[in-house]
Design a protein around this motif. Sequence first.
Motif, mmCIF file in Angstrom:
data_model
loop_
_atom_site.group_PDB
_atom_site.id
_atom_site.type_symbol
_atom_site.label_atom_id
_atom_site.label_comp_id
_atom_site.label_asym_id
_atom_site.label_seq_id
_atom_site.Cartn_x
_atom_site.Cartn_y
_atom_site.Cartn_z
ATOM 1 N N SER A 1 -4.526 -12.340 11.061
ATOM 2 C CA SER A 1 -5.298 -12.696 12.264
ATOM 3 C C SER A 1 -6.730 -12.186 12.165
ATOM 4 C CB SER A 1 -4.648 -12.112 13.520
ATOM 5 O OG SER A 1 -3.432 -12.750 13.784
ATOM 6 N N TYR A 2 -6.900 -10.932 11.778
ATOM 7 C CA TYR A 2 -8.246 -10.368 11.656
ATOM 8 C C TYR A 2 -9.065 -11.157 10.634
ATOM 9 C CZ TYR A 2 -6.053 -6.233 13.842
ATOM 10 O OH TYR A 2 -5.366 -5.370 14.660
ATOM 11 N N THR A 3 -8.425 -11.500 9.512
ATOM 12 C CA THR A 3 -9.116 -12.258 8.468
ATOM 13 C C THR A 3 -9.573 -13.610 9.007
ATOM 14 O OG1 THR A 3 -7.870 -11.148 6.733
ATOM 15 C CG2 THR A 3 -8.862 -13.262 6.165
ATOM 16 N N ARG A 4 -8.718 -14.280 9.720
ATOM 17 C CA ARG A 4 -9.055 -15.591 10.292
ATOM 18 C C ARG A 4 -10.190 -15.462 11.304
ATOM 19 N NH1 ARG A 4 -4.382 -16.571 12.163
ATOM 20 N NH2 ARG A 4 -4.806 -16.204 14.359
ATOM 21 N N TRP A 5 -10.105 -14.481 12.176
ATOM 22 C CA TRP A 5 -11.136 -14.274 13.201
ATOM 23 C C TRP A 5 -12.486 -13.960 12.559
ATOM 24 C CZ3 TRP A 5 -8.242 -10.488 16.998
ATOM 25 C CH2 TRP A 5 -7.217 -11.180 17.644
ATOM 26 N N LEU A 6 -12.474 -13.079 11.575
ATOM 27 C CA LEU A 6 -13.721 -12.682 10.918
ATOM 28 C C LEU A 6 -14.325 -13.838 10.129
ATOM 29 C CD1 LEU A 6 -12.506 -9.151 9.867
ATOM 30 C CD2 LEU A 6 -14.298 -9.620 11.545
ATOM 31 N N ALA A 7 -13.486 -14.602 9.454
ATOM 32 C CA ALA A 7 -13.965 -15.753 8.689
ATOM 33 C C ALA A 7 -14.623 -16.783 9.609
ATOM 34 C CB ALA A 7 -12.823 -16.389 7.911
ATOM 35 N N ALA A 8 -14.106 -16.920 10.812
ATOM 36 C CA ALA A 8 -14.681 -17.864 11.781
ATOM 37 C C ALA A 8 -16.114 -17.482 12.143
ATOM 38 C CB ALA A 8 -13.814 -17.933 13.035
ATOM 39 N N LYS A 9 -16.469 -16.239 11.962
ATOM 40 C CA LYS A 9 -17.822 -15.748 12.237
ATOM 41 C C LYS A 9 -18.631 -15.534 10.961
ATOM 42 C CE LYS A 9 -17.519 -15.550 16.695
ATOM 43 N NZ LYS A 9 -18.347 -16.373 17.557
#
Length: 120
Positions: A18-26
């Motif tokens: 989840s953190y990886t996905r959220w950070l990649a989105a930014k």
Amino acid sequence: MAKNKVLVVEDEPALRKSYTRWLAAKGLEVVEPPAFSIPEIIGAFEDYSQDMVCVICDGNLDTYFNGLDVVKAIRACDENVKIITITSDDNLAEQMLEAGANQRLNKPFEFDEFMRVVTG
């Protein structure tokens, strides 16, 4: 070149994802240690320290060490990098802040709060 890396020290695969996905989105890239040990975490940090936005560290790691140990080890290498602790344990969070963590996210939290703390 803008800093774009975030070291994530999280032992729960679903949360790490989840953190990886959220950070990649930014537009941020997650750095994960190749193994879960203090030397491997520090090695991953040192490999990318020039591009590091922050370190996100779970407090209660399911290992022989915890987030407090990680904060101390990172601070011994770098006094300035932003360290964010994620835990619902008030006592551990306080110890991590005293050891050099900059901010705390209390579990559970929402995407917007997570991103505000990481990028703020």
